[in-house]
Design an enzyme around this catalytic site. Structure first.
Site, mmCIF file in Angstrom:
data_model
loop_
_atom_site.group_PDB
_atom_site.id
_atom_site.type_symbol
_atom_site.label_atom_id
_atom_site.label_comp_id
_atom_site.label_asym_id
_atom_site.label_seq_id
_atom_site.Cartn_x
_atom_site.Cartn_y
_atom_site.Cartn_z
ATOM 1 N N GLY A 72 0.843 -1.190 0.000
ATOM 2 C CA GLY A 72 0.000 0.000 0.000
ATOM 3 C C GLY A 72 0.877 1.238 0.000
ATOM 4 N N GLN A 89 2.963 9.989 1.781
ATOM 5 C CA GLN A 89 4.312 9.425 1.877
ATOM 6 C C GLN A 89 5.239 9.875 0.759
ATOM 7 O OE1 GLN A 89 2.491 5.306 2.404
ATOM 8 N NE2 GLN A 89 4.389 5.058 3.551
ATOM 9 N N CYS A 91 5.955 -0.295 7.260
ATOM 10 C CA CYS A 91 5.637 0.975 6.599
ATOM 11 C C CYS A 91 6.850 1.418 5.797
ATOM 12 C CB CYS A 91 5.277 2.027 7.640
ATOM 13 S SG CYS A 91 4.794 3.609 6.910
ATOM 14 N N LEU A 92 6.615 1.785 4.546
ATOM 15 C CA LEU A 92 7.728 2.225 3.698
ATOM 16 C C LEU A 92 8.374 3.495 4.251
ATOM 17 C CD1 LEU A 92 6.173 1.548 0.164
ATOM 18 C CD2 LEU A 92 7.974 0.239 1.306
ATOM 19 N N HIS A 108 -4.411 1.536 7.614
ATOM 20 C CA HIS A 108 -3.037 2.054 7.703
ATOM 21 C C HIS A 108 -2.863 3.231 6.734
ATOM 22 C CE1 HIS A 108 1.526 1.225 7.878
ATOM 23 N NE2 HIS A 108 1.408 2.016 6.824
ATOM 24 N N GLU A 109 -3.363 3.081 5.506
ATOM 25 C CA GLU A 109 -3.211 4.153 4.498
ATOM 26 C C GLU A 109 -4.082 5.361 4.833
ATOM 27 O OE1 GLU A 109 -0.773 3.635 2.931
ATOM 28 O OE2 GLU A 109 -0.660 1.468 2.857
ATOM 29 N N HIS A 154 -2.388 7.586 7.223
ATOM 30 C CA HIS A 154 -1.376 8.474 6.600
ATOM 31 C C HIS A 154 -2.019 9.760 6.085
ATOM 32 C CE1 HIS A 154 2.396 6.258 6.612
ATOM 33 N NE2 HIS A 154 1.865 5.191 6.037
#
Ligand code: GNR
Ligand code: NI
Length: 167
Positions: free
Chosen positions: A46, A51, A93-94, A135-136, A139
């Site tokens: 994702g 991000q 997480c990236l 999660h997204e 963000h």
């Protein structure tokens, strides 16, 4: 297509609350393509626009085994928690590379969102899809998985990532 730079925790830009998309145009298509490329390149499942320093309410994801089933959600909204029973996942997480945290989230949610053509859709999620979408969506509101862990653990992660960046 282009690879985008992913902001790393504790970059303050990750705390920006993203603005809704109002124009479903070619520039939206371009950014979602670039986000998908960046997500696949980073082996992520994702990615939120926040991000990549684009503060618009766009998320992309792909939880398929073969990485051939991209989903693009514009202006996603939580409609309801369908099942508040929690699922626990080791989340990565990236923007927090190398760290994994076991978090619990509602196992099923109903989401309304728009596709690239500006058509509205409703999705009822379960399991991993619930986890990734939540999660997204966090963000897009400037929230991150590290907000759910202890202060001491978050400080440790912050120091390690700063060190890796040479700050
Ligand atoms: O690649 C990712 N894996 C992941 C695993 C468990 C729960 C959430 C995620 S999302 C993450 C990519 C990312 O940082 N998205 O914002
Ligand atoms: Ni993330």
């Amino acid at each position: 297509m282009a690879l985008l730079k992913v902001l790393l925790f504790p970059d303050p830009r990750l705390r920006t609350v993203a603005e809704p998309i109002t124009q479903f145009d070619d520039s939206l298509k371009r950014i979602t393509n670039d986000m998908l490329e960046t997500m696949y390149e980073g082996s992520g499942i994702g990615l939120a626009a926040t991000q990549v320093n684009v503060h618009k309410r766009i998320i992309v994801l792909d939880i398929s085994e073969d990485k051939d089933n991209p989903l693009i959600l514009i202006n996603p909204k939580l409609k309801k928690i369908v099942d508040s029973k929690k699922v626990s996942y080791s989340e990565g997480c990236l923007s927090v590379p190398g760290f994994y945290e076991e978090l619990s989230r509602p196992s099923s949610v109903e989401i309304a969102a728009f596709n690239l053509e500006g058509e509205e859709m409703n999705i009822i999620t379960d399991d991993l899809l619930s986890v990734v979408i939540q999660h997204e969506m966090d963000h897009l509101d400037g929230k991150m998985m590290v907000d759910f862990i202890s202060n001491i653990k978050r400080e440790m992660i912050r120091k390690k990532l700063n060190k890796a960046k040479g700050i």
